[in-house]
Enzyme design. Structure first.
Site, PDB file in Angstrom:
ATOM      1  N   GLY A  14      -0.033  74.946 -76.713  1.00 36.96           N
ATOM      2  CA  GLY A  14       0.942  74.259 -75.861  1.00 36.96           C
ATOM      3  C   GLY A  14       1.593  75.117 -74.795  1.00 36.96           C
ATOM      4  O   GLY A  14       0.939  75.871 -74.069  1.00 36.96           O
ATOM      5  N   ARG A  35       1.904  82.191 -85.820  1.00 37.97           N
ATOM      6  CA  ARG A  35       1.450  82.426 -87.200  1.00 37.97           C
ATOM      7  C   ARG A  35      -0.065  82.397 -87.314  1.00 37.97           C
ATOM      8  O   ARG A  35      -0.638  83.052 -88.154  1.00 37.97           O
ATOM      9  CB  ARG A  35       2.052  81.359 -88.141  1.00 37.97           C
ATOM     10  CG  ARG A  35       3.553  81.509 -88.356  1.00 37.97           C
ATOM     11  CD  ARG A  35       4.153  80.262 -88.940  1.00 37.97           C
ATOM     12  NE  ARG A  35       3.935  79.119 -88.042  1.00 37.97           N
ATOM     13  CZ  ARG A  35       4.399  77.897 -88.252  1.00 37.97           C
ATOM     14  NH1 ARG A  35       5.109  77.647 -89.328  1.00 37.97           N
ATOM     15  NH2 ARG A  35       4.159  76.927 -87.384  1.00 37.97           N
ATOM     16  N   ASP A  59       6.192  84.669 -88.857  1.00 35.31           N
ATOM     17  CA  ASP A  59       6.931  83.404 -88.894  1.00 35.31           C
ATOM     18  C   ASP A  59       8.330  83.687 -88.347  1.00 35.31           C
ATOM     19  O   ASP A  59       9.055  84.528 -88.920  1.00 35.31           O
ATOM     20  CB  ASP A  59       6.989  82.920 -90.359  1.00 35.31           C
ATOM     21  CG  ASP A  59       7.675  81.572 -90.505  1.00 35.31           C
ATOM     22  OD1 ASP A  59       8.497  81.222 -89.635  1.00 35.31           O
ATOM     23  OD2 ASP A  59       7.400  80.896 -91.505  1.00 35.31           O
ATOM     24  N   VAL A  60       8.722  83.023 -87.270  1.00 39.40           N
ATOM     25  CA  VAL A  60      10.027  83.330 -86.659  1.00 39.40           C
ATOM     26  C   VAL A  60      11.194  83.070 -87.614  1.00 39.40           C
ATOM     27  O   VAL A  60      12.266  83.638 -87.449  1.00 39.40           O
ATOM     28  CB  VAL A  60      10.278  82.558 -85.331  1.00 39.40           C
ATOM     29  CG1 VAL A  60       9.336  82.999 -84.227  1.00 39.40           C
ATOM     30  CG2 VAL A  60      10.250  81.058 -85.517  1.00 39.40           C
ATOM     31  N   SER A 139      15.188  71.496 -74.801  1.00 37.54           N
ATOM     32  CA  SER A 139      14.515  70.196 -74.690  1.00 37.54           C
ATOM     33  C   SER A 139      15.509  69.203 -74.113  1.00 37.54           C
ATOM     34  O   SER A 139      16.732  69.389 -74.217  1.00 37.54           O
ATOM     35  CB  SER A 139      14.098  69.711 -76.080  1.00 37.54           C
ATOM     36  OG  SER A 139      13.655  68.364 -76.030  1.00 37.54           O
ATOM     37  N   TYR A 152      16.337  67.194 -85.097  1.00 36.85           N
ATOM     38  CA  TYR A 152      15.629  67.902 -84.006  1.00 36.85           C
ATOM     39  C   TYR A 152      16.570  68.044 -82.808  1.00 36.85           C
ATOM     40  O   TYR A 152      16.692  69.130 -82.227  1.00 36.85           O
ATOM     41  CB  TYR A 152      14.344  67.163 -83.602  1.00 36.85           C
ATOM     42  CG  TYR A 152      13.632  67.835 -82.446  1.00 36.85           C
ATOM     43  CD1 TYR A 152      13.086  69.118 -82.585  1.00 36.85           C
ATOM     44  CD2 TYR A 152      13.529  67.219 -81.195  1.00 36.85           C
ATOM     45  CE1 TYR A 152      12.450  69.757 -81.517  1.00 36.85           C
ATOM     46  CE2 TYR A 152      12.888  67.856 -80.131  1.00 36.85           C
ATOM     47  CZ  TYR A 152      12.360  69.124 -80.294  1.00 36.85           C
ATOM     48  OH  TYR A 152      11.730  69.756 -79.237  1.00 36.85           O
ATOM     49  N   PRO A 182      12.493  70.705 -71.290  1.00 38.67           N
ATOM     50  CA  PRO A 182      11.467  69.736 -70.879  1.00 38.67           C
ATOM     51  C   PRO A 182      11.647  68.363 -71.528  1.00 38.67           C
ATOM     52  O   PRO A 182      12.180  68.238 -72.631  1.00 38.67           O
ATOM     53  CB  PRO A 182      10.147  70.364 -71.377  1.00 38.67           C
ATOM     54  CG  PRO A 182      10.498  71.780 -71.782  1.00 38.67           C
ATOM     55  CD  PRO A 182      11.934  71.745 -72.174  1.00 38.67           C
ATOM     56  N   GLU A 188       0.511  70.139 -78.895  1.00 38.22           N
ATOM     57  CA  GLU A 188       0.317  69.782 -80.317  1.00 38.22           C
ATOM     58  C   GLU A 188       1.626  69.287 -80.946  1.00 38.22           C
ATOM     59  O   GLU A 188       1.691  68.993 -82.133  1.00 38.22           O
ATOM     60  CB  GLU A 188      -0.222  71.001 -81.073  1.00 38.22           C
ATOM     61  CG  GLU A 188      -1.613  71.378 -80.601  1.00 38.22           C
ATOM     62  CD  GLU A 188      -2.179  72.636 -81.259  1.00 38.22           C
ATOM     63  OE1 GLU A 188      -1.629  73.079 -82.289  1.00 38.22           O
ATOM     64  OE2 GLU A 188      -3.167  73.161 -80.731  1.00 38.22           O
ATOM     65  N   PHE A 189       2.674  69.229 -80.110  1.00 38.39           N
ATOM     66  CA  PHE A 189       4.019  68.888 -80.576  1.00 38.39           C
ATOM     67  C   PHE A 189       4.057  67.589 -81.396  1.00 38.39           C
ATOM     68  O   PHE A 189       4.606  67.553 -82.508  1.00 38.39           O
ATOM     69  CB  PHE A 189       4.934  68.775 -79.350  1.00 38.39           C
ATOM     70  CG  PHE A 189       6.340  68.350 -79.640  1.00 38.39           C
ATOM     71  CD1 PHE A 189       7.300  69.275 -80.000  1.00 38.39           C
ATOM     72  CD2 PHE A 189       6.716  67.010 -79.547  1.00 38.39           C
ATOM     73  CE1 PHE A 189       8.612  68.873 -80.270  1.00 38.39           C
ATOM     74  CE2 PHE A 189       8.020  66.609 -79.811  1.00 38.39           C
ATOM     75  CZ  PHE A 189       8.967  67.541 -80.175  1.00 38.39           C
TER      76      PHE A 189
HETATM   77  P1  NDP Z   1       3.030  73.154 -79.955  1.00 42.46           P
HETATM   78  O1  NDP Z   1       3.056  72.544 -81.313  1.00 42.46           O
HETATM   79  O2  NDP Z   1       1.800  73.032 -79.139  1.00 42.46           O
HETATM   80  O3  NDP Z   1       3.391  74.712 -80.053  1.00 42.46           O
HETATM   81  C1  NDP Z   1       4.366  75.208 -80.933  1.00 42.46           C
HETATM   82  C2  NDP Z   1       4.213  76.708 -81.022  1.00 42.46           C
HETATM   83  O4  NDP Z   1       5.272  77.248 -81.814  1.00 42.46           O
HETATM   84  C3  NDP Z   1       2.911  77.131 -81.679  1.00 42.46           C
HETATM   85  O5  NDP Z   1       2.381  78.238 -80.985  1.00 42.46           O
HETATM   86  C4  NDP Z   1       3.334  77.531 -83.081  1.00 42.46           C
HETATM   87  O6  NDP Z   1       2.483  78.594 -83.527  1.00 42.46           O
HETATM   88  C5  NDP Z   1       4.743  78.072 -82.834  1.00 42.46           C
HETATM   89  N1  NDP Z   1       5.593  77.981 -84.015  1.00 42.46           N
HETATM   90  C6  NDP Z   1       6.117  76.865 -84.581  1.00 42.46           C
HETATM   91  N2  NDP Z   1       6.830  77.166 -85.670  1.00 42.46           N
HETATM   92  C7  NDP Z   1       6.753  78.526 -85.798  1.00 42.46           C
HETATM   93  C8  NDP Z   1       7.261  79.446 -86.749  1.00 42.46           C
HETATM   94  N3  NDP Z   1       8.024  79.050 -87.785  1.00 42.46           N
HETATM   95  N4  NDP Z   1       6.986  80.771 -86.586  1.00 42.46           N
HETATM   96  C9  NDP Z   1       6.225  81.181 -85.545  1.00 42.46           C
HETATM   97  N5  NDP Z   1       5.721  80.356 -84.618  1.00 42.46           N
HETATM   98  C10 NDP Z   1       5.972  79.038 -84.749  1.00 42.46           C
HETATM   99  O7  NDP Z   1       4.272  72.522 -79.174  1.00 42.46           O
HETATM  100  P2  NDP Z   1       4.919  72.820 -77.731  1.00 42.46           P
HETATM  101  O8  NDP Z   1       4.150  73.811 -76.991  1.00 42.46           O
HETATM  102  O9  NDP Z   1       5.171  71.517 -77.119  1.00 42.46           O
HETATM  103  O10 NDP Z   1       6.329  73.421 -78.188  1.00 42.46           O
HETATM  104  C11 NDP Z   1       6.866  74.636 -77.708  1.00 42.46           C
HETATM  105  C12 NDP Z   1       8.360  74.508 -77.581  1.00 42.46           C
HETATM  106  O11 NDP Z   1       8.666  73.521 -76.604  1.00 42.46           O
HETATM  107  C13 NDP Z   1       9.076  74.075 -78.859  1.00 42.46           C
HETATM  108  O12 NDP Z   1      10.258  74.811 -78.994  1.00 42.46           O
HETATM  109  C14 NDP Z   1       9.388  72.587 -78.591  1.00 42.46           C
HETATM  110  O13 NDP Z   1      10.497  72.159 -79.308  1.00 42.46           O
HETATM  111  C15 NDP Z   1       9.648  72.639 -77.101  1.00 42.46           C
HETATM  112  N6  NDP Z   1       9.557  71.374 -76.398  1.00 42.46           N
HETATM  113  C16 NDP Z   1       8.394  70.624 -76.444  1.00 42.46           C
HETATM  114  C17 NDP Z   1       8.320  69.427 -75.758  1.00 42.46           C
HETATM  115  C18 NDP Z   1       7.134  68.534 -75.825  1.00 42.46           C
HETATM  116  O14 NDP Z   1       7.257  67.334 -75.466  1.00 42.46           O
HETATM  117  N7  NDP Z   1       5.964  69.012 -76.228  1.00 42.46           N
HETATM  118  C19 NDP Z   1       9.445  68.969 -74.920  1.00 42.46           C
HETATM  119  C20 NDP Z   1      10.608  69.811 -74.971  1.00 42.46           C
HETATM  120  C21 NDP Z   1      10.632  70.974 -75.656  1.00 42.46           C
HETATM  121  P3  NDP Z   1       1.869  78.770 -85.003  1.00 42.46           P
HETATM  122  O15 NDP Z   1       1.715  77.414 -85.593  1.00 42.46           O
HETATM  123  O16 NDP Z   1       0.588  79.503 -84.766  1.00 42.46           O
HETATM  124  O17 NDP Z   1       2.889  79.618 -85.695  1.00 42.46           O
HETATM  125  C1  8X3 Z   2      10.430  67.246 -77.132  1.00 44.59           C
HETATM  126  C2  8X3 Z   2      10.719  66.095 -76.261  1.00 44.59           C
HETATM  127  O1  8X3 Z   2      11.640  63.726 -76.193  1.00 44.59           O
HETATM  128  O2  8X3 Z   2      10.148  64.296 -78.031  1.00 44.59           O
HETATM  129  O3  8X3 Z   2      11.514  68.105 -77.253  1.00 44.59           O
HETATM  130  O4  8X3 Z   2      12.390  65.138 -77.974  1.00 44.59           O
HETATM  131  S1  8X3 Z   2      11.255  64.761 -77.166  1.00 44.59           S
END
Ligand code: NDP
Ligand code: 8X3
Length: 251
Positions: A14, A35, A59-60, A139, A152, A182, A188-189
């Site tokens: 992502g 991870r 893991d954060v 977000s 969330y 965003p 993959e969210f």
């Molecule tokens: P993805 O699921 O594609 O990516 C999430 C990333 O976070 C992965 O690389 C995952 O890596 C990592 N991650 C999650 N939990 C942990 C953990 N406990 N320790 C280490 N790494 C972790 O989603 P997005 O790219 O969309 O999300 C990125 C950020 O953007 C998030 O904070 C999300 O809340 C935010 N966001 C997303 C939006 C959307 O609509 N997609 C909108 C607004 C904000 P791995 O699993 O390998 O650890």
């Molecule tokens: C991700 C966007 O609208 O699903 O943070 O909360 S939303």
């Protein structure tokens, strides 16, 4: 020009992966974190062709792992110029009275405590060097609460408050802090939020053109390449079809 170093959490998919790719192509060395080690290796193998890359798997939400990972970096790699606190996810979407406490823990632990744990290790390095830039990915869910978003949204409101607090407390030390919030980004969210239910995940983006990870990465690149005297504070970014957390024009 000497390359800057960017430390990117959640770089295995992502927004984080797209950010690693774009920064690697624009004069940054990158420390990519996540991870999933297989993903880190694949991305690192690719990006190593254009810049220097280090991978850290942790893991954060595990403070011991975070500390160990950050301090395992060679001294040269500890001169981090840009920290992108991006790792995080939503887990579940249900009325609060039906919420699963494991989901609540996962969101608070990664989105809030994880961001703090990573920052805790890196901020002193920036303070010592009197320079640095922290970009926190919040977000629209951290600006507006929507039905069933409850915990969330709370985690992302916390990211917003922490971002503002960091900007104030780090001000005397010459460190920039930016919050990026965003709307709908197709990554993959939603698969994570809906625990692998592809149908539900797809429906989120039905009838509109969502943002991509690259759209957010483009903004991050802009934010971290401003002149020294310029700091972007706080930004929301939507797909053109979205006007608020819940106002979305669908075909
Ligand atoms: P993805 O699921 O594609 O990516 C999430 C990333 O976070 C992965 O690389 C995952 O890596 C990592 N991650 C999650 N939990 C942990 C953990 N406990 N320790 C280490 N790494 C972790 O989603 P997005 O790219 O969309 O999300 C990125 C950020 O953007 C998030 O904070 C999300 O809340 C935010 N966001 C997303 C939006 C959307 O609509 N997609 C909108 C607004 C904000 P791995 O699993 O390998 O650890
Ligand atoms: C991700 C966007 O609208 O699903 O943070 O909360 S939303």
């Amino acid at each position: 020009m000497e390359k800057k170093i960017a430390f990117i959490t959640g770089a295995t998919s992502g927004i984080g992966e797209a950010t690693a790719r774009i920064l690697a192509g624009h004069n940054f060395k990158v420390i990519i974190c996540g991870r999933r080690k297989d993903r880190l290796k694949k991305i690192s193998d690719e990006l190593s062709k254009i810049t220097e890359v280090t991978t850290l798997s942790f893991d954060v939400s595990n403070q011991v792992e975070v500390k160990k990972a950050v301090h395992s970096l060679f001294a040269d790699w500890q001169k981090i110029d840009v920290l992108i606190n991006n790792a995080g996810n939503a887990h579940g979407l249900s009325p609060i009275q039906d919420g699963d406490t494991k989901d609540w823990d996962a969101m608070i632990d990664s989105n809030v405590k994880g961001l703090l744990y990573v920052s805790k290790e890196i901020m002193p390095m920036m303070v010592q060097r009197k320079s640095g830039h922290i970009v926190n990915i919040g977000s629209i869910a951290g600006k507006e609460v929507y039905a069933n978003g409850n915990v969330y949204c709370a985690s992302k409101f916390a990211v917003d408050a922490i971002t503002q607090g960091m900007r104030i407390d780090l001000n005397p030390h010459g460190i920039k802090v930016t919050g990026i919030h965003p709307g709908l980004v197709e990554t993959e969210f939603s698969m994570v939020r809906f625990k692998g239910d592809e149908e539900r995940a797809k429906n989120v983006y039905n009838g509109l053109r969502p943002l991509t990870g690259k759209d957010i990465a483009d903004l991050i690149l802009f934010v971290v390449t401003r002149p020294d005297h310029v700091m972007l504070g706080d930004m929301t970014i939507f797909p053109a079809a979205q006007a608020s957390a819940t106002t979305v024009k669908r075909a």
